[in-house]
Design a protein around this motif. Structure first.
Motif, short mmCIF file in Angstrom:
data_model
loop_
_atom_site.label_atom_id
_atom_site.label_comp_id
_atom_site.label_asym_id
_atom_site.label_seq_id
_atom_site.Cartn_x
_atom_site.Cartn_y
_atom_site.Cartn_z
N VAL A 105 -4.37 4.61 1.42
CA VAL A 105 -3.44 4.22 2.04
C VAL A 105 -3.46 3.91 3.76
N LEU A 106 -4.07 5.10 4.75
CA LEU A 106 -3.80 5.59 5.62
C LEU A 106 -4.93 3.90 6.67
N PHE A 107 -6.37 4.71 5.79
CA PHE A 107 -7.52 3.65 6.20
C PHE A 107 -6.63 2.02 6.06
N TRP A 108 -5.55 1.86 5.32
CA TRP A 108 -5.55 0.72 5.03
C TRP A 108 -4.27 0.60 6.07
N ASP A 109 -4.03 1.38 6.34
CA ASP A 109 -2.72 0.72 7.25
C ASP A 109 -3.05 1.15 8.65
N ALA A 110 -4.59 1.35 9.27
CA ALA A 110 -5.12 1.33 10.19
C ALA A 110 -6.09 0.05 10.35
N THR A 111 -6.14 -0.45 9.19
CA THR A 111 -7.06 -2.21 8.73
C THR A 111 -5.83 -3.09 9.53
N VAL A 112 -4.72 -2.75 9.42
CA VAL A 112 -3.68 -3.93 9.62
C VAL A 112 -3.53 -3.54 10.93
N ALA B 151 0.95 -1.29 -0.01
CA ALA B 151 0.06 0.19 -0.18
C ALA B 151 0.91 1.12 0.10
N HIS B 152 1.77 1.18 0.94
CA HIS B 152 3.32 2.27 0.43
C HIS B 152 3.73 2.33 -0.38
N TRP B 153 4.01 1.01 -0.61
CA TRP B 153 4.33 1.08 -2.65
C TRP B 153 3.38 1.74 -3.49
N ALA B 154 1.90 1.66 -3.53
CA ALA B 154 1.30 2.54 -4.01
C ALA B 154 1.67 4.13 -4.21
N HIS B 155 1.39 4.53 -2.52
CA HIS B 155 1.07 5.44 -2.50
C HIS B 155 2.99 6.46 -2.74
N TYR B 156 3.76 5.47 -2.46
CA TYR B 156 5.72 5.75 -3.30
C TYR B 156 5.38 6.19 -4.88
N ALA B 157 5.06 5.11 -5.14
CA ALA B 157 4.77 5.19 -7.31
C ALA B 157 3.97 6.77 -7.66
N ASN C 179 3.58 0.90 -11.50
CA ASN C 179 4.44 1.04 -10.57
C ASN C 179 3.27 0.99 -9.55
N ALA C 180 2.35 2.07 -10.06
CA ALA C 180 0.58 2.29 -8.36
C ALA C 180 0.00 0.90 -8.63
N TYR C 181 -0.36 1.28 -9.99
CA TYR C 181 -1.61 0.21 -10.44
C TYR C 181 -0.95 -1.48 -9.55
N VAL C 182 -0.04 -1.99 -10.26
CA VAL C 182 0.88 -3.21 -9.74
C VAL C 182 0.65 -2.76 -8.18
N ALA C 183 1.05 -2.12 -6.93
CA ALA C 183 1.20 -2.00 -6.39
C ALA C 183 -0.32 -2.23 -5.55
N MET C 184 -1.17 -0.90 -5.62
CA MET C 184 -2.71 -1.37 -5.38
C MET C 184 -3.24 -2.69 -5.62
N GLY C 185 -3.29 -3.36 -6.60
CA GLY C 185 -3.62 -4.63 -7.21
C GLY C 185 -2.79 -5.53 -6.33
N LEU C 186 -1.56 -5.15 -6.23
CA LEU C 186 -1.20 -6.48 -5.25
C LEU C 186 -1.46 -6.07 -3.38
N THR C 187 -2.00 -4.98 -2.96
CA THR C 187 -2.71 -4.79 -1.92
C THR C 187 -4.26 -6.02 -1.46
N ILE C 188 -4.53 -5.45 -2.68
CA ILE C 188 -6.46 -6.07 -2.95
C ILE C 188 -6.31 -7.52 -3.02
N VAL C 189 -4.60 -8.02 -3.52
CA VAL C 189 -5.13 -9.35 -3.63
C VAL C 189 -4.64 -9.97 -2.02
N PHE C 190 -3.59 -8.99 -1.98
CA PHE C 190 -3.65 -9.79 0.07
C PHE C 190 -4.75 -9.75 1.06
N GLY C 191 -5.42 -8.36 0.66
CA GLY C 191 -7.01 -8.51 1.24
C GLY C 191 -7.24 -10.15 0.51
N VAL C 192 -7.54 -10.14 0.06
CA VAL C 192 -7.95 -11.84 -0.72
C VAL C 192 -7.80 -12.63 -0.28
#
Lengths: 176, 546
Positions: free
Chosen positions: A155-162, A60-66, A74-87
């Motif tokens: 990304v902030l909301f995702w951090d809180a979720t983690v 998620a932070h990779w997406a923000h960095y990108a 890189n942003a698209y890949v990172a966001m997609g990966l984050t969602i995949v991790f969620g699944v």
């Protein structure tokens, strides 16, 4: 700002639920009883779930960095990966439910565990939806290196979720 | 084929004029509006109607509680369900809604938020209708023996929607980079009412989700066999929202409203602005009561909880500081006895008495925990806040509806509320000293039949409480009648855009404000910019305001 306050509100809701859970657990143990009794919650799936979420925080932070550097691929890949991790987390949680040996209507402990973890799945679903909408908007050409508040919020909301799962992991799966 | 033709000029001579945009139906315009001012009016109407209904039901419950030898109007189960309904509805359906009416209308005007801030308004509109939709099923659902499940689901939805307005105006109040806000507006220059709403929103967002978490557990438990909370114990995990210290969280907007009114009706600048902000923040911190979610459960002794004791006493300090600041303001000025100031004075007295009663409750030798003393103390704070919210409605009536409310009617109503709340809460305080137990806590005991032995003194106190509830109901009716008569009646004279000589930016625009609020962005150099235009800031305020 709104994402931060929403994340805080979710955090307080889980603080309340975990507070009630731990208070009941403490009262049961103080009376000399057993909290989960013969039920054994395997430790490996929750550990894998925690590790998965930690990795998702990195992506998620990779997406923000990108997006800050206008590296959209890189942003698209990172966001997609984050969602995949969620699944993957949701899949692991389902597997854990099948392995726990707890039936929701059998005991107060089971009800509390399912209520808290089930509510967490709902929060994770909201975080994934938030990130998915953000990803689609990024794909549509929105967000620039200087204007990307929605990505920051997601990304902030995702951090809180983690972070919230960290507390659930310790209170329910580690402490048992 | 490339489309390169120029479109024919539709405004050419002889061409028909574009049809005028039809005016929307007023009801449709109100229901679908994203204008914060319209949403504020909707909050006001819902709050006053529900206040009338809730206070009427409270009166009937007071009648049942006079001698507690049995139930005349309600069945045993229904009585306790309706009791919990009125207790929670008073706070979540009436008080918070009434405290949302003025901020929805006024806060964006005080920071001169322009028409570009449309996104928060749509969320506010959604929050209004979410709360309105979910409040109606909550009422009849508790009148049937198995009504607890629908009550939980609807009250949870209502409470989740209650937190939505703070999410909307807090970003507005926090934003200093928006190009549509007043120039040089900073956090230390926001009016005290806006600051109090910022603090209140933060405290509500930190505490009310804990209640939501408890309700989620209660709903799942109720759905799958009632193994954790049974039929009654959920009340212990909801009870904390209606008792100190959490009850002070609902009073945070009240101190902001009173601060605004006292300064304007006194005709002088509120001194020591940053000190007042700090006191409001301190008062807000004393209202963070979420840690008591498990404190009211059986077996837990509140007197062992040092934080509860400290906060119960410490809350008096910021309140006294604020009262001192207001008294100083009144002393320096020439106060006008407007109905809003009368409401504000009544609210201050009720809040002070409530805070002192709360401080008394934490003193262990008095043994007031679990008695109706706590109920009376909470009623003083809750209804004191309600009176302050009414003060705000009377004060900002020109902005909310375009004209002031009836002045004579208003003064009478303030006195009615003063007497009514003192009787209502005073009866419970008086009954609590001889240890009359909090009815709802007793009801959770197994085998409880609804009959409690009380002596004559307690009966008289309970009777006074019932009379007080009836008087408060009358007061609610008077306010609703005043609002309807003022806004629906004939307009005899134009009071002007700023009938009180206001200090803050909302009075710099028309009454009611136009759709876009302001024609031009003002330059702000202090928390009282309009007063700066009429008179320069004194030397003693320059350090605070700049």
């Amino acid at each position: 700002m709104a994402s931060a306050w929403a994340a805080t509100a979710f955090g307080m809701a889980f603080a309340g639920m975990l507070g009630i859970y731990l208070q009941m657990r403490s009262a049961t143990l103080a009376d000399g009883g057993e909290w989960l009794g013969d039920v054994t919650i395997p430790l490996t799936p929750p550990n894998v779930m925690m590790a998965t979420l930690v990795m998702s925080a990195v992506t998620a932070h990779w997406a923000h960095y990108a997006i800050v550097r206008n590296d959209r691929v890189n942003a698209y890949v990172a966001m997609g990966l984050t969602i995949v991790f969620g699944v993957a987390f949701v899949n692991s949680q389902g597997f854990l439910y099948s392995q726990m040996g707890l039936v929701v209507a059998d005991s107060a402990q089971a009800m509390l565990v399912y209520a808290i973890t089930g509510t967490y799945l709902a929060m994770l679903g909201i975080a994934m939806l938030y990130l998915a909408v953000t990803a689609f908007r990024a794909l549509g050409g929105q967000f620039t290196p200087t204007q990307h508040d929605t990505v920051t919020g997601a990304v902030l909301f995702w951090d809180a979720t983690v972070a919230i799962f960290g507390f659930i992991w310790i209170a329910i799966y580690i402490a048992k | 084929m490339a489309v390169t033709d120029t479109r024919p000029d539709t405004t050419a001579e002889g061409a028909p004029d574009a049809p005028a945009t039809p005016r929307p139906d007023p009801v449709v315009a109100a229901l679908g509006s994203g204008d914060h001012k319209v949403v504020g009016r909707l909050y006001l109407v819902f709050a006053l109607v529900l206040a009338l209904a809730v206070t009427f039901v409270t009166t009937t419950l007071g009648y049942e509680r006079i001698d507690q030898s049995g139930f005349d109007l309600y069945a045993t189960d229904t009585y306790f369900q309706v009791s919990t309904l009125t207790a929670t509805s008073t706070v979540f359906l009436v008080l918070l809604r009434c405290c949302s009416a003025s901020p929805c209308t006024v806060v964006p005007l005080q920071i001169e938020l322009g028409a570009s801030a449309t996104r928060p308004r749509r969320r506010r509109s959604g929050a209004t209708w979410s709360r309105a939709r979910w409040s109606w099923p909550a009422t009849p659902s508790t009148a049937v023996p198995a009504g607890a499940t629908p009550w939980r689901s609807t009250s949870g939805s209502s409470r989740s929607a209650s937190s939505s307005p703070p999410c909307c105006w807090r970003p507005s109040a926090c934003s200093r980079r928006s190009s549509s806000t007043a120039r040089r507006m900073s956090l230390f220059r926001v009016p005290l009412f806006t600051w109090s709403m910022l603090v209140a929103g933060a405290v509500w967002l930190l505490t009310l989700p804990v209640l939501l978490g408890a309700l989620v557990l209660a709903y799942v438990d109720h759905r799958y066999g009632r193994l954790v909370f049974g039929n009654f114990d959920i009340w212990f995990y909801v009870h904390w929202t209606l008792r100190a210290p959490q009850v002070y969280a609902y009073a945070i907007p009240a101190v902001g409203i009173i601060a605004e009114i006292v300064a304007v009706m006194g005709g002088v600048r509120q001194g020591r602005h940053r000190v007042m902000m700090a006191l409001i923040g301190f008062f807000g911190a004393m209202g963070v009561g979420a840690y008591t979610v498990t404190a009211y459960t059986p077996g837990h002794d509140l007197y062992d909880d040092w934080m509860w004791i400290v906060m119960g006493i410490a809350v008096v300090l910021p309140l006294l500081g604020l009262v001192g600041g207001w008294a100083d303001t009144v002393r320096r000025g020439r106060p006008r006895l407007h109905s809003s100031l009368l409401f504000a004075v009544v609210a201050v007295l009720l809040l002070l008495v409530g805070a002192v009663a709360g401080a008394a409750a934490v003193i262990e030798p008095f043994e007031l925990v679990g008695t109706t003393w706590q109920q009376g103390q909470a009623q003083l704070v809750v209804f004191g806040t309600f009176v302050a919210a009414l003060a705000g409605i009377f004060y900002w009536a020109p902005k909310i509806g375009g004209r002031p409310l009836g002045e004579g009617f208003g003064r009478l109503t303030a006195l009615v509320f003063f007497g009514g709340v003192l009787l209502l809460a005073g009866g419970n305080l008086a009954a609590g000293f001889p240890d009359q137990v909090d009815h709802l806590l007793v009801s959770t005991q197994e085998g409880f039949t609804g009959v409690v032995e009380v002596d004559d003194t307690v009966e008289i106190a309970n009777g006074a409480s019932m009379v007080g509830a009836a008087v408060v109901t009358l007061g609610s009716f008077l306010v609703l009648a005043n609002v309807l008569a003022s806004y629906l009646g004939r307009r005899d004279e134009d009071p002007g855009d700023d009938p009180w000589g206001g200090h803050t930016l909302e009075w710099a625009t028309a009454s009611p404000p136009p759709r876009d609020n302001f024609d031009e962005v003002a330059m702000v150099t202090s928390p009282a910019p309009l007063l700066d235009e009429r008179e320069p800031a004194g030397d003693e305020e320059e350090g605070d305001d700049r």
